[in-house]
Design an enzyme around this catalytic site. Sequence first.
Site, PDB file in Angstrom:
ATOM      1  N   THR A 208       0.833  -1.196   0.000  1.00 47.27           N
ATOM      2  CA  THR A 208       0.000   0.000   0.000  1.00 47.27           C
ATOM      3  C   THR A 208       0.870   1.249   0.000  1.00 47.27           C
ATOM      4  O   THR A 208       1.975   1.224   0.525  1.00 47.27           O
ATOM      5  CB  THR A 208      -0.865  -0.044   1.274  1.00 47.27           C
ATOM      6  N   ARG A 236     -14.128  -7.917  -0.244  1.00 49.83           N
ATOM      7  CA  ARG A 236     -13.440  -7.470   0.987  1.00 49.83           C
ATOM      8  C   ARG A 236     -12.846  -6.075   0.805  1.00 49.83           C
ATOM      9  O   ARG A 236     -12.211  -5.768  -0.194  1.00 49.83           O
ATOM     10  CB  ARG A 236     -12.329  -8.461   1.330  1.00 49.83           C
ATOM     11  N   GLY A 238     -10.426  -3.308   2.956  1.00 52.57           N
ATOM     12  CA  GLY A 238      -9.522  -3.264   4.114  1.00 52.57           C
ATOM     13  C   GLY A 238      -9.580  -1.943   4.852  1.00 52.57           C
ATOM     14  O   GLY A 238     -10.572  -1.215   4.780  1.00 52.57           O
ATOM     15  N   ASP A 239      -8.516  -1.646   5.559  1.00 58.97           N
ATOM     16  CA  ASP A 239      -8.467  -0.432   6.385  1.00 58.97           C
ATOM     17  C   ASP A 239      -8.145   0.821   5.568  1.00 58.97           C
ATOM     18  O   ASP A 239      -8.470   1.929   5.992  1.00 58.97           O
ATOM     19  CB  ASP A 239      -7.373  -0.573   7.455  1.00 58.97           C
ATOM     20  N   THR A 259      -0.266   1.063   6.826  1.00 63.16           N
ATOM     21  CA  THR A 259      -0.100  -0.083   5.933  1.00 63.16           C
ATOM     22  C   THR A 259       0.085  -1.329   6.788  1.00 63.16           C
ATOM     23  O   THR A 259       0.762  -1.285   7.809  1.00 63.16           O
ATOM     24  CB  THR A 259       1.104   0.068   4.989  1.00 63.16           C
ATOM     25  N   GLY A 260      -0.555  -2.410   6.384  1.00 63.68           N
ATOM     26  CA  GLY A 260      -0.427  -3.635   7.171  1.00 63.68           C
ATOM     27  C   GLY A 260      -1.656  -4.492   7.021  1.00 63.68           C
ATOM     28  O   GLY A 260      -2.457  -4.287   6.094  1.00 63.68           O
ATOM     29  N   GLY A 262      -4.972  -5.193   7.251  1.00 60.31           N
ATOM     30  CA  GLY A 262      -6.073  -4.250   7.428  1.00 60.31           C
ATOM     31  C   GLY A 262      -7.099  -4.629   8.480  1.00 60.31           C
ATOM     32  O   GLY A 262      -7.633  -3.754   9.166  1.00 60.31           O
TER      33      GLY A 262
HETATM   34  N1  ASP Z   1      -3.705  -2.387   4.672  1.00 59.92           N
HETATM   35  C1  ASP Z   1      -3.954  -2.938   3.387  1.00 59.92           C
HETATM   36  C2  ASP Z   1      -5.201  -3.802   3.449  1.00 59.92           C
HETATM   37  O1  ASP Z   1      -5.378  -4.522   4.402  1.00 59.92           O
HETATM   38  C3  ASP Z   1      -2.832  -3.750   2.860  1.00 59.92           C
HETATM   39  C4  ASP Z   1      -1.502  -3.059   2.830  1.00 59.92           C
HETATM   40  O2  ASP Z   1      -1.210  -2.234   3.681  1.00 59.92           O
HETATM   41  O3  ASP Z   1      -0.720  -3.324   1.909  1.00 59.92           O
HETATM   42  O4  ASP Z   1      -5.953  -3.788   2.522  1.00 59.92           O
END
Ligand code: ASP
Length: 341
Positions: A208, A236, A238-239, A259-260, A262
């Site tokens: 991300t 789905r 995410g965050d 980022t992480g 989510g």
């Molecule tokens: N946070 C993002 C998600 O869960 C993924 C990412 O940070 O790469 O969609």
Amino acid sequence: MRYALIFIIIISLNACSSTNQAEKNLMLENEKVTDFALVIHGGAGTILKENMTPELEKQYHAKLREALLAGYNVLQSGGSSVDAVEAAIIPMEDSPLFNAGKGAVFTNEERNELDASFMDGATQNAGAIGGVRRVKNPIKAARAVLEKSKHVMLTGAGADAFAREQGIELVDTSYFYTERRWEALQNVKAKEGETFILSEDDDYKYGTVGAAALDKNGNLAAGTSTGGMTNKRYGRIGDSPIIGAGTYANNATCAVSSTGHGEYFMRYMVAYDISARMEYAGATLEEAAGTVINEKLVEKGGSGGVIAVDKYGNVAMPFNTAGMYRGYVKADGEVKTFLYK
Ligand code: ASP
């Protein structure tokens, strides 16, 4: 008796000077450290030197630098933090190196579905889009939701239609295809067997992109853009497009992009939690971001990181993974980029 008195005097002098030091530290942290600042990330994950070639390393540093300079030019010439965040995110969305725009990961249905969000710390207006399939630069669509719609979040075909109405560039869905992400999906599916996996074992895990900026007028803004997680299913989201989880900005505290994994960032409202700790508990940016990423999230089993800037221009970039593509630039123009711990 005389010795006792001297002893007491020394002790109290010491106490006094350490209080003064604490006060001084607080004052230093609460002073503007720069006229403006920009901090970015290109995702956190299993980013290890041994998995990287010197050529790829160079490409990541160069792209992060390009993104930082794009935002720096906006801020340097007196532009807004909102413009700087968008300017920094676009080159990363356009690069196949990151999981956003071109280079987004594939869903279980073998499609690319993009999420993005934007928040303006001056007005606390926010805009987000989820699951779009045709918008070339999702961060532009998130900004259009922020500035031109009465809503905060639009999803799916409706969000694509809104983007079209706003004159934002749409592309054929094949634009987002990259071999690397396609193979990552095939690898996860091969391993999946009976149980569905939301891929966390792709070498580069999360890719991300995000940016947070403080401009010369003291306004903060943050934005985040992603393809989500490899093999995500059933629409789905995410965050990244969730205000308070993936993105948050408030002129009274800080601007944050996450980022992480989510699902964890959503449950623990990571970006807002950092701001709230500053607002209500008087934490510094460094303390608030560090505690949330390296203590709270770690205890809960959530992996990832954030980049953040506060109203004084301090930046923080904590992550609890092996690495995070990241960098910052302040008014002195010195561009710093990093990949590993
Ligand atoms: N946070 C993002 C998600 O869960 C993924 C990412 O940070 O790469 O969609």
